[in-house]
Motif scaffolding. Sequence first.
Motif, short mmCIF file in Angstrom:
data_model
loop_
_atom_site.label_atom_id
_atom_site.label_comp_id
_atom_site.label_asym_id
_atom_site.label_seq_id
_atom_site.Cartn_x
_atom_site.Cartn_y
_atom_site.Cartn_z
N GLU A 15 0.82 -1.22 0.00
CA GLU A 15 0.00 0.00 0.00
C GLU A 15 0.85 1.27 0.00
OE1 GLU A 15 -0.21 -1.41 4.35
OE2 GLU A 15 0.48 -2.15 2.43
N HIS A 16 2.17 1.10 0.09
CA HIS A 16 3.03 2.28 0.13
C HIS A 16 4.01 2.35 -1.04
CE1 HIS A 16 1.25 3.02 3.94
NE2 HIS A 16 1.72 1.91 4.46
N VAL A 17 3.72 1.57 -2.07
CA VAL A 17 4.55 1.60 -3.28
C VAL A 17 3.61 1.70 -4.47
CG1 VAL A 17 6.20 0.33 -4.73
CG2 VAL A 17 6.28 0.08 -2.25
N SER A 18 3.98 2.49 -5.44
CA SER A 18 3.18 2.50 -6.67
C SER A 18 4.06 2.80 -7.87
CB SER A 18 2.06 3.54 -6.58
OG SER A 18 1.32 3.53 -7.78
N ASP A 20 2.07 3.06 -10.71
CA ASP A 20 0.95 3.39 -11.59
C ASP A 20 1.09 4.84 -12.06
OD1 ASP A 20 -2.12 2.15 -12.00
OD2 ASP A 20 -1.92 4.33 -12.24
N LEU A 21 0.80 5.03 -13.33
CA LEU A 21 0.92 6.36 -13.93
C LEU A 21 0.16 7.42 -13.13
CD1 LEU A 21 2.30 7.49 -16.41
CD2 LEU A 21 0.22 7.06 -17.72
N ALA A 22 -1.00 7.04 -12.63
CA ALA A 22 -1.81 8.02 -11.88
C ALA A 22 -1.08 8.50 -10.63
CB ALA A 22 -3.14 7.39 -11.48
N ASP A 23 -0.28 7.64 -10.04
CA ASP A 23 0.46 8.04 -8.84
C ASP A 23 1.76 8.76 -9.18
OD1 ASP A 23 -1.30 7.11 -6.88
OD2 ASP A 23 -0.60 5.06 -7.14
N VAL A 44 6.84 5.51 -6.79
CA VAL A 44 6.69 6.35 -5.59
C VAL A 44 6.72 5.38 -4.42
CG1 VAL A 44 5.22 7.93 -4.30
CG2 VAL A 44 5.23 7.99 -6.79
N LYS A 46 6.81 5.13 -0.08
CA LYS A 46 6.52 5.93 1.12
C LYS A 46 6.93 5.18 2.39
CE LYS A 46 2.28 7.30 0.81
NZ LYS A 46 2.08 8.68 1.20
N PHE B 42 -1.56 9.32 -0.78
CA PHE B 42 -0.82 9.50 -2.03
C PHE B 42 -1.22 10.83 -2.65
CE2 PHE B 42 0.46 5.11 -1.88
CZ PHE B 42 1.62 5.07 -2.65
N SER B 44 -1.87 11.55 -5.50
CA SER B 44 -2.95 11.38 -6.49
C SER B 44 -4.33 11.39 -5.84
CB SER B 44 -2.75 10.07 -7.24
OG SER B 44 -2.43 9.03 -6.33
#
Lengths: 469, 393
Positions: A15-18, A20-23, A44, A46, B42, B44
């Motif tokens: 839940e603390h790594v992404s 995804d383009l949106a993030d 990203v 966190k 996040f 986003s």
Amino acid sequence: MSYIERQLIDIVGSEHVSSDLADLVPYERDDQFALVPPHRPDFVVKPSTRDEVQAIIRLANRYRIPVVPLAAGINRKGLCIPTEAGILLDLRRMNRILEVNEEMMTATIEPGVTFGQLVQEVSKTNLRVITPWAPSTVSVLANYMLRGIYGPATRYGTDHLITIEVILPNGDILQTGSAATPKGMPYCGIVNGPDLCKLFQANPGNLGVLTKGTLRLYPKPEVIKPLMTSHPNYEAMVEPAIKMTKQNLVAACWTMMFSRSALKTLTEGSILENFVDLLEGDFYTMWLYVEGDRGQAEADEKAVRKLVEGAGGTVLPIPHETEEEMIKDHVWGRTTVRGWKKGSLYGCSFYGVMKHAPKYYEATYKISLKYGFDEFHYEAVPVAPFHGQLAYNDPCILWDSGNPSEVKRIRKLHKELMKALLDVGIYGWFRPFPGVVDAAMLGKYGELWREIKRLIDPNNIMNPGKPPL
Amino acid sequence: MKLEEYLGELYHCFHCHLCSMSNWHRLDAWVPICPSFARFCFESFLASGRIEITRAIIEKEIDKPTSRLLESIFSCTGCGACYEQCKGLTGFKANHVELFEELKAKLVELGWGPLTKHAEFSRSIRENYNPYKEPHEKRAAWLKKDVPKKAETIYFVGCTSSYRTHKIAEATVDALEIAGINFRIMHPDEWCCGSPLLRTGQRKMVKDLVRHNVDAIKASGARRVVFSCAGCYRTFKKDYPAVLGQELGFDVLHTTEYFSQLIEEGKLKLKNIVSGVITYHDPCHLGRGVGLYEPPRKLLTSMVGNKFVEMKRNRGDAWCCGAGSGVKSAFPDFAVWAALERLKEAKAIGASILSSSCPFCKHNFMDALKQAPAELKTLKIRDISELVAEGAK
């Protein structure tokens, strides 16, 4: 999912790594996109603890992945725009206030702690946090590391950090100052050699990741009183400003110029808007803060008024509401974003000599007008210690970053304006902003700065592409 | 305004994050204001991040949807807290609520949306005129008494009170009767106001709903429509004229406004029926949505005097209950989490009653209460209509 992403998830949880383009898109650009091109990170991440940061940095170093640390989420002037993608290390979850120590007059905090958060906590004591004229949403440690300008409290200088804890690019943990001693007390910058905290300051997150810092708190004054003056031109403000700074009469002294059109935009919708209509030309004003116990503040105010009036200036009446707002912003910045009311704010802040402020102002205003930007604002602020007449300066232009033609003009203006300032003679640029600082112009100092970077970060994983490289 | 027309404005957000915190100058406190950002943390999920995503979609930098993208956009509760903080202070001049509604509509237009849950309630509205998959003929099943068939005042009950929070509807009817108001309800001509569709970008059917409801009200000869639902009220007041391109031709009033008027006219007299401390939650549609802050407070104060205590985050700085804009159906855990945060805030000031003036807020608070820890379970959730009806008896 890539191997690296799986590893990152193992460290901080899915839940603390992404990736995804949106993030990622929200991190690719800041308001200085005209000068620092947008670029997306690959991930990203966190983290919430020092151990997690350490594991991430070790992974990044092993696989030569760039890491861009971002403390409380606010980017300035391209400092945290990834030049080479990689990991955007968002430190917002590391937002613990570890200690407020009244006895030592210090606070020890993590990088995600904001000024608002810290001010609220410290308000329970008789101490105060020295705050910048920036929204209280910014990170205290990031601001102190980059050396801010502490709006109504420049009397206290720009250096409020005592010791820091840094995860070095190889994953080692460095404690600076007395925090390095076996007892690990973080309250003193002096240990047995150079103050390494200062080595890491004014570097754009490129020598490691800060995970903790201990900072100075100051006694809360009984009275804080703002004063506002008007003057016939810039030159007329400089001499009284120098005198009141040397005599230590003011906690801060902002000499400022607003072009009439800039003031019109900035005051739009406020009670001051009608006042602007009465102006015949540009507006020259000082914002002054006297503070201390009541007797001291009154004596200082009297002396300040005498200096202002002696130099042909006028002390303006301040509506109670405005005074309240100024004091609120003294401790708890919020309205400081008004500079962006046109859509964007160009600034090219630097340290210079207070007596040269009129020259800096004239040179930059001329260039602003040449490129068709008449919404201009200039500020020069004496900063403690005032030896060498140290002054923070900032030529500002209110412009529309949504207008492609203005974007092009700002790019051209930026180069010309920097050259003009260097021709007048400045001490140095305010912060290590990409597109501003050029270490190659600094001779042996620049070479050594680069060598230090290479020594500490041989794989160049920390915020690559930023000064000094 | 079409989404593409916002492009220049999107460059004006400089990510100061003022939109993430309530006004600390006014409150003297550092408290978050954006539920989705506070929950998901996040960028986003914050207005500034969504603005960048919008820009990237317009500029075709993002050219296909991911589930994460949809989660980020559709988890916005449309509460308007970000706009409340940003407006007038920065150079960003767009209204975030309108912008993100336009973005949701764009995602639906592109075929990236709606979310499955949102499509379900759209289908239900088409078939049953309500989003709850309930039969239309049972819309007024809660009504246990006869009300006139013709009257100058209409009570527009709304789907949530008709099918989920009956007590609000019953109380509103009781209060209107006590005040001696000649009123009617619209059933069988009351259809969903269209708010759930507008807030989730599903605009196709909205015009039909708007026309039907407005035509039915006009045909009845009513001059005034009263709403106990903040969502229906805002939709009639702000969206209906925009959809129709003209004024409605009748007055719309929220019950808190109307009851206040009735008290001033001496038609309603309220006595205190509350023993402990009561606080008030501003529904986003009513507060930030249309700027109606004082009438509910006036009503509560007239009943309980100084036993009415504000929560830290109130009026324009109110924390959203978490249910709006389809979040309750698509992200139920998040909706309940946001409501729990509000329950904690109410409890922290010593309130024994958390009042509001929106059935959807009440519905969500009640769901949160079921999952709340023991120390919160003593809190009572009451709509102002219920308190007024009891106080007027």
